[in-house]
Every structure is written in C-alpha cells, then in structure tokens.
Design an enzyme around this catalytic site. Structure first.
Site, PDB file in Angstrom:
ATOM      1  N   GLN A  90       0.397   6.800  -6.641  1.00 27.69           N
ATOM      2  CA  GLN A  90      -0.304   7.127  -6.423  1.00 27.69           C
ATOM      3  C   GLN A  90      -0.451   8.590  -6.333  1.00 27.69           C
ATOM      4  OE1 GLN A  90      -2.035   7.716  -1.559  1.00 27.69           O
ATOM      5  NE2 GLN A  90      -3.532   6.849  -1.882  1.00 27.69           N
ATOM      6  N   SER A 148       0.767  -0.979  -0.028  1.00 27.06           N
ATOM      7  CA  SER A 148       0.119  -0.294  -0.175  1.00 27.06           C
ATOM      8  C   SER A 148       0.790   1.553   0.415  1.00 27.06           C
ATOM      9  CB  SER A 148      -0.892  -0.356   1.055  1.00 27.06           C
ATOM     10  OG  SER A 148      -1.613   0.707   0.872  1.00 27.06           O
ATOM     11  N   PRO A 149       0.354   2.381  -0.626  1.00 28.40           N
ATOM     12  CA  PRO A 149       1.782   3.272  -0.786  1.00 28.40           C
ATOM     13  C   PRO A 149       1.413   4.104   1.055  1.00 28.40           C
ATOM     14  CG  PRO A 149      -1.170   3.733  -1.150  1.00 28.40           C
ATOM     15  CD  PRO A 149      -0.640   2.762  -1.108  1.00 28.40           C
ATOM     16  N   TYR A 178      -7.997  14.263   2.049  1.00 30.51           N
ATOM     17  CA  TYR A 178      -7.213  15.206   1.323  1.00 30.51           C
ATOM     18  C   TYR A 178      -8.379  15.526   0.772  1.00 30.51           C
ATOM     19  CZ  TYR A 178      -2.948  13.123   3.538  1.00 30.51           C
ATOM     20  OH  TYR A 178      -2.181  12.704   4.836  1.00 30.51           O
TER      21      TYR A 178
END
Length: 390
Positions: free
Chosen positions: A99, A22-23, A186
């Site tokens: 990402q 995962s990022p 975000y």
C-alpha cells in the site's frame, strides 16, 4: 465449496484463497528502510496460510511519512529491503502486495505506540524529526496538530510523480499488487473529503473537483505499472461525520476508479476524526464496514474487499457466500493469530492432518495431534481446559 478457499484472479495474479492480511502500520522502519522486524512480521502471515499479504502503508516521499517509523520507497536504496520482504512472503506461498501513501496533513506525528498524536518536545529529544506537512488546504487535522501548507499545482504534480516513481520501485521490489491509500484522512482522501478540502480552484468545491487529484494519481500509476499487475484502492467509504464524505460519494468515485482500470476497492471507513474522539454516527461491531463493501460492489460493479472486526471463519465465509465482497481483509485478528487461515481450513474440514502447514511444522504437529487425539483431547485444548476456548 468453501468460498473462502476458492482461488481469486485479478489480471495476471492468482490468489490461493480469499484471505488477505490487511496493511497495518508497525512504525518500525529506520529512515524509511525496513528492518529484520519486517521480515519476521510479514513472513509469519505467509506461513500462516493467507493468500495475500499486504506490506503496510509505504511513503512516497520523505515528508509524506505519517511518522518517523514509516517505511518508504521514495529512493532506489529502499528497493532491496522490500525485495527481501517480498521474497520471504512468496517463499511461503502467498502473494505480496504493498500500500503506497502520502500522509498529507496527518504527517509528522507520533508513532502510534508512543501516543498517536502530535509530536512533543520529548519525542524530539528522543531523536524524532518534525516537519511541516502539506495538504489540500491550510486546515490542521485536529487541535495541536500542525497547520499544513496547501499544495500548489506544481506541488500536486510532484506528489503525483512521487506515487508513480514509488509504484515503479514496488514493481522492481517484486510486489504482485499495488494499492493506493485513499482512506483515513491521509493526503488523497483529504482531497476527497469536504472536511479537509477547502480549495477554490479546480481541485476543490464540487465532488467532481474533489475527485480530480486522486483520479489523476490513479490514472498515472495505472499507466506506470505492468498491465498484468492489479491495482487496488483503499477508500474511506464514509467519514462517519455529518457534512463529510458519504457512501453515495464512494459509489460515484468507485465507478470512476473502475473506468481507470482499478481492479478492487478495499472498503474501510473514517479517519478524518482524531483517534479517541467520539462520533455518534459510528457504531463498531462485527462486520460494521461490510455494508459499504456490499453496496459499492453492486452499485459500482467492481470487486470489493471487506474489512472490520471479521473474526470467525463462518462469518467470513457468509460474507462471501452472500455476495457482499470478493476478498476478506483481516488486521488485528491476524496479529492475534497469524495462522488464522490455516485454522480456518481446519475448521471447514479442508485439512485433517496439518496439510498446508509449513512442512517443518507439519511433521511435528502431526505427531502431536495424534497423541492428543489418542488421549481424547482436541487440538485446541478446550476439552479439559475450557478457558482455552475463549
């Protein structure tokens, strides 16, 4: 058949297995440029057997950085460093994903390992830059954070075009998959959430209006990248806050994403509550976010990725076997054990003599493993040293 090690195909990209790194933000770039740290960091996950390795959230504009340590692809000079990262990942058998993100109202804050809050005078003395963030509305993320400047319609066009330009640079850098970051408070997620979006124009108010800008970005990026290149989207399936974004909204949104050509929804949660705050709606535990991936997979009819405290091979396998998700995203567990995928293959009996390991390692480990077995010991040392099993 062990489903965790089945191949997975998205458009023109085939993954060797369903294990995804995962990022994870490392906050270690210099002026948006990756460093030797990133080559080692991402290379070790590919060597460890994961099918897909994500490069951390990468900023589409300089002022879209969350911290001064975020990598970026907002200018052409940053492509070459990212190309070296993708080359390292691919050289060891994994596919490379990135990402891309705009931090929105959570921009211009401390690197996580220096406090993960608003920048202080001490941070500025250490050379950090502070700037005024932008967002959907003039509402700060939390106490002590700067009040963002609401994006004008021209500003929205500029951000959309920045996502497009960054995605195109990602293609040139050799990435196999692009993911849009629409989670964790975000910019794009803050348009979706009524906790952050108080606009009165066509980009605020109703669910349809709040989805409008994230969908415009999705449509533009999908059109800008090759048709054979998969497009993923990470969402916060719920804000975990009463009155915020809910799973029902995520199902509707995921259906829209599918219509626009998104290939997988990466299902995380939260992010609109400051780190360290408490929320009675959130109870973390093994697989606590998996139900969201399951529901979106079935109700929106789109592949999903499950993430969140998935630590053991058996648990990861059961999620896939039960049809709750299509890929398993792992973060902290991979930091703890970058060779998790290789160990999982051994756990399921798919390898018995270090097949699949880098040949430079396998030669040594085969001799070592034979000596251990001859001495009646397991590879993990749990026979004679029980504490090693913990």
């Amino acid at each position: 058949m062990v489903k965790l090690f089945e191949k997975a195909v998205f458009r023109g990209v085939e993954l060797n297995n369903r294990i995804v790194v995962s990022p994870m933000g490392m906050y270690s770039a210099e002026n948006g440029y990756v460093t030797p740290f990133h080559l080692v960091h991402y290379g070790k996950f590919a060597m460890g057997g994961a099918g897909l390795v994500f490069v951390e959230q990468t900023s589409v504009t300089r002022k879209g950085r969350i911290t001064n340590g975020d990598p970026g692809l907002w200018e052409d000079g940053q492509i070459e460093g990212m190309r070296r990262v993708t080359q390292v990942i691919k050289a060891h058998g994994a596919k490379a994903a990135i990402q891309i993100n705009h931090g929105g109202r959570k921009s211009s804050q401390q690197r996580a390992f220096r406090g993960n809050g608003p920048l202080t005078d001490r941070d500025i003395e250490m050379g950090e830059e502070r700037w005024i963030p932008t967002g959907p509305s003039d509402v700060a993320f939390s106490d002590g954070y700067q009040v963002p400047i609401p994006l004008s319609k021209d500003g929205l066009v500029g951000v959309r075009d920045a996502f497009v330009a960054t995605a195109r640079r990602a293609v040139l850098a050799g990435f196999d998959i692009v993911e849009l970051h629409m989670a964790h408070g975000y910019l794009l997620q803050s348009f979706l959430s009524p906790l952050a979006n108080f606009r009165t124009d066509e980009y605020g108010g109703s669910l349809e209006n709040r989805m409008r800008f994230p969908l415009e970005v999705t449509r533009a990026v999908r059109a800008a990248i090759p048709s054979a290149m998969p497009l993923f989207v990470r969402i916060s399936a719920t804000d975990w806050i009463d009155g915020g974004w809910e799973i029902e909204d995520s199902v509707v949104f995921s259906r829209k994403l599918k219509e626009l050509g998104v290939d997988l929804v990466d299902c995380s949660t939260g992010g609109n509550l400051r780190a360290g705050s408490t929320n009675a709606n959130l109870a973390r535990g093994p697989g606590y976010q998996v139900p969201f991936a399951e529901r979106i997979r079935h109700e929106a009819d789109i592949p999903t990725g499950a993430v969140g405290m998935i630590r053991t091979p058996d648990f990861a396998e059961k999620i896939l076997q039960d049809g709750r998700a299509d890929l398993i995203f792992m973060a902290r567990q991979m930091l703890f054990n970058p060779s998790w995928a290789l160990h999982a293959a051994e756990h399921f009996g798919l390898t018995g003599n270090f097949e699949g390991w880098p040949e430079q390692y396998g030669w040594w480990l085969t001799k070592w493993g034979g000596a251990l077995r001859a001495n009646g010991e397991s590879l993990h040392g749990a026979d004679k040293y029980p504490e090693a099993a913990e």
